[in-house]
Enzyme design. Structure first.
Site, PDB file in Angstrom:
ATOM      1  N   LYS A  76       0.806  -1.248  -0.164  1.00 52.12           N
ATOM      2  CA  LYS A  76      -0.267   0.026   0.134  1.00 52.12           C
ATOM      3  C   LYS A  76       0.846   1.284   0.115  1.00 52.12           C
ATOM      4  O   LYS A  76       0.504   2.136  -0.593  1.00 52.12           O
ATOM      5  CB  LYS A  76      -0.841   0.112   1.197  1.00 52.12           C
ATOM      6  N   GLU A 131      -9.976   5.696   2.634  1.00 50.11           N
ATOM      7  CA  GLU A 131     -10.908   4.583   3.222  1.00 50.11           C
ATOM      8  C   GLU A 131      -9.735   3.621   3.532  1.00 50.11           C
ATOM      9  O   GLU A 131      -8.729   3.463   2.913  1.00 50.11           O
ATOM     10  CB  GLU A 131     -11.746   4.389   2.096  1.00 50.11           C
ATOM     11  N   SER A 145       2.157  -9.784  -0.832  1.00 48.79           N
ATOM     12  CA  SER A 145       1.495  -8.346  -0.720  1.00 48.79           C
ATOM     13  C   SER A 145       1.556  -7.686   0.591  1.00 48.79           C
ATOM     14  O   SER A 145       1.817  -6.453   0.835  1.00 48.79           O
ATOM     15  CB  SER A 145       0.270  -8.248  -1.144  1.00 48.79           C
TER      16      SER A 145
HETATM   17  C1  LIG Z   1      -5.313  -4.252   0.774  1.00 45.41           C
HETATM   18  C2  LIG Z   1      -4.313  -5.283   0.671  1.00 45.41           C
HETATM   19  C3  LIG Z   1      -4.856  -6.298  -0.307  1.00 45.41           C
HETATM   20  C4  LIG Z   1      -6.056  -5.966  -1.107  1.00 45.41           C
HETATM   21  O1  LIG Z   1      -6.015  -4.910  -1.821  1.00 45.41           O
HETATM   22  P1  LIG Z   1      -5.561  -5.124  -3.331  1.00 45.41           P
HETATM   23  O2  LIG Z   1      -5.956  -3.507  -3.853  1.00 45.41           O
HETATM   24  O3  LIG Z   1      -6.323  -6.054  -4.151  1.00 45.41           O
HETATM   25  O4  LIG Z   1      -4.237  -5.272  -3.560  1.00 45.41           O
HETATM   26  C5  LIG Z   1      -3.945  -7.389  -0.537  1.00 45.41           C
HETATM   27  N1  LIG Z   1      -2.957  -7.720   0.415  1.00 45.41           N
HETATM   28  C6  LIG Z   1      -2.559  -6.610   1.424  1.00 45.41           C
HETATM   29  C7  LIG Z   1      -1.760  -7.169   2.403  1.00 45.41           C
HETATM   30  C8  LIG Z   1      -3.366  -5.593   1.563  1.00 45.41           C
HETATM   31  O5  LIG Z   1      -3.091  -4.612   2.753  1.00 45.41           O
END
Ligand SMILES: *Cc1c(COP(=O)(O)O)cnc(C)c1O
Length: 393
Positions: free
Chosen positions: A89, A111, A377
């Site tokens: 993020k 948000e 992620s």
């Molecule tokens: C917010 C988040 C997601 C999902 O959001 P995307 O916009 O689809 O990437 C996935 N993994 C993590 C660790 C997140 O914080």
């Protein structure tokens, strides 16, 4: 593949800008400022410097040997969990916060679902000396409490949202409402590749740093391109980031993984590309989980960050032209993957990221012997309250 979006913000028939009249000038300003921002060498140098020295980029690709041996699938992880604040993020938040400064704004709003985007935005506000307010559904405030505390520590006002299902979609509505009234001095940092043009494009571009790094890194570590690239899909930003450069590489299969929840019954999952149909929500035309009357359907996922009934318009487009495929992973499969990564690799992943690995683990026969690059992620510290509940620690 043609370059998307077109100048009106369309990805094929998806995307566009369907927002109140009052916000049209703001979107126009963002579009024009963004164009200047990406061509301004000084501004780009500043962003790259922050990504390197503040956020900790480039993140490595790690070959998960233990897990690979166990599954008979070669698992490589792009370590976005190592980015400052614990998820991808921050790549987007840093870019948009700098863009907000560039536009002369003094206040940021956002948000948040799992709280990772809220923390990333709060971090940027503290760093850049800007005022900040984050909207978060009451359900998420309760299940992601560590992140609420982090945002407060960083000097951000966290406003719980009590409307609707009290989750991510309601937080977006609340942020939009605030923005209509405060747009003079406020920039709304959308956290995913969703909303009206130019947001899906801007967020994708800022997240594409993931695959700009990954393509050469993977070649170096594995000697060739991966067979598949796999990422979880909430709104779709981490997937868009790791897909971006691989879309230009022949022969790499791109797989987005949606939250399959508890079952494929309505209201029990959040797999919009698998079970939804196109409609307009939050300013764009895209796949949505909706009722026959066109209302948003309730969604469920064990992971708050995937609990969103719509998806970025570019993913709708990639699905329709067959450039990417979208699978599901159930709560149970995600929790199994979560535990496997903890036990065998010493990495505590975010529950969102666990969906990407969970899909591969649940279908390991299909991926046997392949080189699979998974976008890890984020890290899982924020998920401790829900993990305690689910796994009975
Ligand atoms: C917010 C988040 C997601 C999902 O959001 P995307 O916009 O689809 O990437 C996935 N993994 C993590 C660790 C997140 O914080």
């Amino acid at each position: 593949m043609e370059r998307v979006p077109d100048k009106n913000g369309y990805y094929g028939k998806f995307g566009g800008k369907f927002l109140p009249e009052t916000l049209v000038p703001a979107l126009k300003q963002i579009e024009e400022s963004y164009e200047k921002f990406i061509n301004d060498t000084e501004a780009q140098a500043k962003l790259n410097d922050l990504l390197k020295r503040y956020a900790g980029r480039p993140t490595p690709i790690y070959f998960a040997e233990n897990l690979s041996n166990l599954l008979d699938v070669e698992i490589y992880l792009k370590r976005e969990d190592l980015v400052h604040t614990g998820a991808h993020k921050l790549n987007n938040a840093l870019g948009q916060a700098l863009l907000a400064k560039y536009m002369g704004k003094t206040r940021l709003i956002a948000e948040t679902g799992a709280g990772q985007h809220g923390v990333a935005t709060a971090t940027c506000a503290a760093l850049m000396g800007m005022e900040c307010e984050v909207f978060m559904g009451k359900v998420d405030v309760d299940r992601q409490s560590p992140n609420v505390k982090r945002m407060k520590l960083l000097g951000t006002k966290v406003t719980p949202v009590y409307s609707g299902s009290k989750t991510l979609k309601d937080a977006i509505n609340a942020a939009m409402q605030d923005w209509v009234a405060t747009v003079q001095n406020t920039h709304y940092i959308l956290g995913s590749v969703v909303g009206a043009h130019p947001f899906p494009m801007i967020v994708r571009d800022f997240q594409s740093v993931i695959s700009k790094e990954a393509v050469p890194q993977f070649l170096e570590i594995a000697g060739r391109h991966p067979d598949c690239v796999v990422a979880s899909v909430g709104g779709g930003s981490n997937a868009a980031g790791i897909f971006a450069k691989y879309l230009e590489v022949e022969g790499v299969k791109l797989i987005g993984v949606e939250a399959g929840g508890r079952s494929n019954k309505d209201g029990d999952h959040s797999a919009k590309l698998n079970y939804g149909r196109p409609g307009i929500v939050h300013g764009n035309f895209t796949y949505i989980l909706q009722t026959d009357e066109g209302n948003l359907m309730p969604v469920h996922s064990v992971s708050a960050g995937l609990d969103y009934p719509a998806v970025g318009p570019e993913h709708s487009y990639l699905k329709d032209i067959g450039a990417a495929v979208y699978e599901t992973c159930s709560d149970r499969e995600a929790l199994d993957a979560f535990q496997a990564l903890c036990r065998h690799e010493g990495i505590i992943p975010a529950l969102e990221s666990s969906h990407a690995l969970g899909h591969v683990m649940a279908h390991k026969e299909k991926y046997k012997g392949q080189k699979v690059l998974i976008n890890l992620s984020g890290r899982g510290d924020k998920d401790m309250p829900i993990i305690e509940e689910e796994l009975g620690l």
